[in-house]
Design a protein around this motif. Structure first.
Motif, PDB file in Angstrom:
ATOM      1  N   LEU A  27       0.848  -1.185   0.000  1.00 44.32           N
ATOM      2  CA  LEU A  27       0.000   0.000   0.000  1.00 44.32           C
ATOM      3  C   LEU A  27       0.889   1.242   0.000  1.00 44.32           C
ATOM      4  O   LEU A  27       2.078   1.148   0.327  1.00 44.32           O
ATOM      5  CB  LEU A  27      -0.933   0.025   1.231  1.00 44.32           C
ATOM      6  N   THR A  28       0.308   2.358  -0.381  1.00 41.05           N
ATOM      7  CA  THR A  28       1.048   3.618  -0.352  1.00 41.05           C
ATOM      8  C   THR A  28       0.985   4.135   1.077  1.00 41.05           C
ATOM      9  O   THR A  28       0.048   4.822   1.481  1.00 41.05           O
ATOM     10  CB  THR A  28       0.450   4.623  -1.333  1.00 41.05           C
ATOM     11  N   PHE A  29       1.991   3.775   1.834  1.00 43.31           N
ATOM     12  CA  PHE A  29       1.974   3.943   3.287  1.00 43.31           C
ATOM     13  C   PHE A  29       1.673   5.373   3.700  1.00 43.31           C
ATOM     14  O   PHE A  29       0.901   5.615   4.625  1.00 43.31           O
ATOM     15  CB  PHE A  29       3.329   3.491   3.839  1.00 43.31           C
ATOM     16  N   LYS A  30       2.250   6.329   3.012  1.00 49.59           N
ATOM     17  CA  LYS A  30       2.114   7.728   3.414  1.00 49.59           C
ATOM     18  C   LYS A  30       0.702   8.246   3.228  1.00 49.59           C
ATOM     19  O   LYS A  30       0.378   9.347   3.691  1.00 49.59           O
ATOM     20  CB  LYS A  30       3.107   8.603   2.664  1.00 49.59           C
ATOM     21  N   ASN A  31      -0.158   7.474   2.581  1.00 51.94           N
ATOM     22  CA  ASN A  31      -1.544   7.878   2.397  1.00 51.94           C
ATOM     23  C   ASN A  31      -2.477   7.361   3.490  1.00 51.94           C
ATOM     24  O   ASN A  31      -3.678   7.636   3.471  1.00 51.94           O
ATOM     25  CB  ASN A  31      -2.081   7.378   1.050  1.00 51.94           C
ATOM     26  N   ASP A  73       7.707   6.204  10.352  1.00 50.97           N
ATOM     27  CA  ASP A  73       8.771   6.568   9.434  1.00 50.97           C
ATOM     28  C   ASP A  73       8.255   6.228   8.031  1.00 50.97           C
ATOM     29  O   ASP A  73       8.258   5.053   7.640  1.00 50.97           O
ATOM     30  CB  ASP A  73      10.051   5.795   9.759  1.00 50.97           C
ATOM     31  N   ASN A  74       7.809   7.222   7.307  1.00 48.77           N
ATOM     32  CA  ASN A  74       7.220   6.967   5.999  1.00 48.77           C
ATOM     33  C   ASN A  74       8.246   6.489   4.983  1.00 48.77           C
ATOM     34  O   ASN A  74       7.894   5.837   3.999  1.00 48.77           O
ATOM     35  CB  ASN A  74       6.506   8.216   5.486  1.00 48.77           C
ATOM     36  N   ALA A  75       9.505   6.786   5.218  1.00 52.05           N
ATOM     37  CA  ALA A  75      10.549   6.297   4.315  1.00 52.05           C
ATOM     38  C   ALA A  75      10.763   4.793   4.480  1.00 52.05           C
ATOM     39  O   ALA A  75      11.207   4.121   3.544  1.00 52.05           O
ATOM     40  CB  ALA A  75      11.854   7.038   4.573  1.00 52.05           C
ATOM     41  N   LYS A  76      10.433   4.292   5.663  1.00 55.39           N
ATOM     42  CA  LYS A  76      10.607   2.869   5.944  1.00 55.39           C
ATOM     43  C   LYS A  76       9.289   2.107   5.965  1.00 55.39           C
ATOM     44  O   LYS A  76       9.264   0.909   6.266  1.00 55.39           O
ATOM     45  CB  LYS A  76      11.329   2.681   7.275  1.00 55.39           C
ATOM     46  N   ASN A  77       8.192   2.799   5.688  1.00 58.18           N
ATOM     47  CA  ASN A  77       6.855   2.163   5.720  1.00 58.18           C
ATOM     48  C   ASN A  77       6.610   1.448   7.046  1.00 58.18           C
ATOM     49  O   ASN A  77       6.082   0.325   7.077  1.00 58.18           O
ATOM     50  CB  ASN A  77       6.695   1.169   4.562  1.00 58.18           C
ATOM     51  N   THR A  78       6.986   2.109   8.124  1.00 52.19           N
ATOM     52  CA  THR A  78       6.914   1.472   9.435  1.00 52.19           C
ATOM     53  C   THR A  78       6.295   2.421  10.460  1.00 52.19           C
ATOM     54  O   THR A  78       6.586   3.629  10.456  1.00 52.19           O
ATOM     55  CB  THR A  78       8.316   1.042   9.901  1.00 52.19           C
ATOM     56  N   VAL A  79       5.474   1.853  11.318  1.00 53.49           N
ATOM     57  CA  VAL A  79       4.925   2.583  12.458  1.00 53.49           C
ATOM     58  C   VAL A  79       5.406   1.901  13.736  1.00 53.49           C
ATOM     59  O   VAL A  79       5.609   0.679  13.751  1.00 53.49           O
ATOM     60  CB  VAL A  79       3.381   2.642  12.394  1.00 53.49           C
ATOM     61  N   TYR A  80       5.621   2.695  14.764  1.00 48.40           N
ATOM     62  CA  TYR A  80       6.177   2.197  16.017  1.00 48.40           C
ATOM     63  C   TYR A  80       5.244   2.526  17.172  1.00 48.40           C
ATOM     64  O   TYR A  80       4.474   3.489  17.128  1.00 48.40           O
ATOM     65  CB  TYR A  80       7.541   2.851  16.284  1.00 48.40           C
ATOM     66  N   ALA A  97      -2.889  -1.368  12.432  1.00 51.04           N
ATOM     67  CA  ALA A  97      -3.924  -1.275  11.424  1.00 51.04           C
ATOM     68  C   ALA A  97      -3.721  -0.022  10.592  1.00 51.04           C
ATOM     69  O   ALA A  97      -3.172   0.971  11.074  1.00 51.04           O
ATOM     70  CB  ALA A  97      -5.300  -1.253  12.083  1.00 51.04           C
ATOM     71  N   ALA A  98      -4.181  -0.095   9.346  1.00 48.78           N
ATOM     72  CA  ALA A  98      -4.050   1.027   8.415  1.00 48.78           C
ATOM     73  C   ALA A  98      -5.423   1.433   7.909  1.00 48.78           C
ATOM     74  O   ALA A  98      -6.269   0.583   7.630  1.00 48.78           O
ATOM     75  CB  ALA A  98      -3.164   0.624   7.239  1.00 48.78           C
ATOM     76  N   ASP A  99      -5.611   2.729   7.794  1.00 47.50           N
ATOM     77  CA  ASP A  99      -6.893   3.238   7.326  1.00 47.50           C
ATOM     78  C   ASP A  99      -6.696   4.596   6.673  1.00 47.50           C
ATOM     79  O   ASP A  99      -5.865   5.374   7.122  1.00 47.50           O
ATOM     80  CB  ASP A  99      -7.867   3.346   8.500  1.00 47.50           C
ATOM     81  N   THR A 100      -7.471   4.900   5.680  1.00 46.02           N
ATOM     82  CA  THR A 100      -7.318   6.184   5.002  1.00 46.02           C
ATOM     83  C   THR A 100      -7.762   7.356   5.891  1.00 46.02           C
ATOM     84  O   THR A 100      -7.327   8.486   5.675  1.00 46.02           O
ATOM     85  CB  THR A 100      -8.109   6.221   3.703  1.00 46.02           C
ATOM     86  N   ILE A 101      -8.574   7.052   6.898  1.00 43.70           N
ATOM     87  CA  ILE A 101      -9.046   8.109   7.786  1.00 43.70           C
ATOM     88  C   ILE A 101      -8.454   7.985   9.173  1.00 43.70           C
ATOM     89  O   ILE A 101      -8.019   8.975   9.777  1.00 43.70           O
ATOM     90  CB  ILE A 101     -10.587   8.102   7.869  1.00 43.70           C
ATOM     91  N   GLY A 102      -8.407   6.778   9.707  1.00 40.35           N
ATOM     92  CA  GLY A 102      -7.900   6.584  11.059  1.00 40.35           C
ATOM     93  C   GLY A 102      -8.982   6.764  12.095  1.00 40.35           C
ATOM     94  O   GLY A 102     -10.154   6.610  11.808  1.00 40.35           O
ATOM     95  N   GLY A 103      -8.580   7.054  13.316  1.00 41.34           N
ATOM     96  CA  GLY A 103      -9.526   7.262  14.385  1.00 41.34           C
ATOM     97  C   GLY A 103      -9.438   6.203  15.454  1.00 41.34           C
ATOM     98  O   GLY A 103      -8.585   5.312  15.408  1.00 41.34           O
ATOM     99  N   THR A 104     -10.350   6.291  16.412  1.00 43.12           N
ATOM    100  CA  THR A 104     -10.308   5.397  17.565  1.00 43.12           C
ATOM    101  C   THR A 104     -11.178   4.161  17.403  1.00 43.12           C
ATOM    102  O   THR A 104     -11.093   3.238  18.199  1.00 43.12           O
ATOM    103  CB  THR A 104     -10.753   6.152  18.827  1.00 43.12           C
ATOM    104  N   SER A 105     -12.013   4.151  16.400  1.00 41.42           N
ATOM    105  CA  SER A 105     -12.866   2.998  16.154  1.00 41.42           C
ATOM    106  C   SER A 105     -12.100   1.948  15.380  1.00 41.42           C
ATOM    107  O   SER A 105     -11.299   2.275  14.512  1.00 41.42           O
ATOM    108  CB  SER A 105     -14.091   3.420  15.352  1.00 41.42           C
TER     109      SER A 105
END
Length: 121
Positions: A27-31, A73-80, A97-105
């Protein structure tokens, strides 16, 4: 094919720290906003933290605020997820988890398989 692979879980004593990583591919991580959720045995999956696509904004559950830090780190496609002052009640399977909007749900588009965190007293 989207893949989110968590790592970094393990057994730690109360008061200790761990850093979880989640590597994304397909996926396009930065999106995507990225979130961390957790689920303890017999309990529903609960929100832990999320971070917007740019990393500019973050949000935490009250139970982890001040102890956990989410970053990406969007260059590494990684979240910590850095976790400090861990307590036995933090014991759970942790999911990114990945989502185009995000949030707490927990209505995210994509989920990882999870990594177990166990905090001993």
């Amino acid at each position: 094919q989207v893949q989110l692979v968590e790592s970094g879980g393990g057994l730690v004593q109360a008061g200790g720290s761990l850093t979880l990583s989640c590597a994304a591919s397909g996926l396009t991580f930065k999106n995507y906003a990225m979130g961390w959720f957790r689920q303890a045995p017999g309990k529903e999956r609960e929100f832990v933290a999320y971070i917007t696509w740019s990393g500019t904004n973050t949000h935490y559950s009250d139970s982890v605020k001040g102890r956990f830090t989410i970053s990406r780190d969007n260059a590494k496609n990684t979240v910590y997820l850095q976790m400090f002052s861990l307590a036995p009640e933090d014991t759970a399977e942790y999911y990114c988890a990945a989502d185009t909007i995000g949030g707490t749900s927990p209505h995210y588009d994509y989920w990882g398989q999870g990594t177990q965190v166990t905090v001993s007293s």
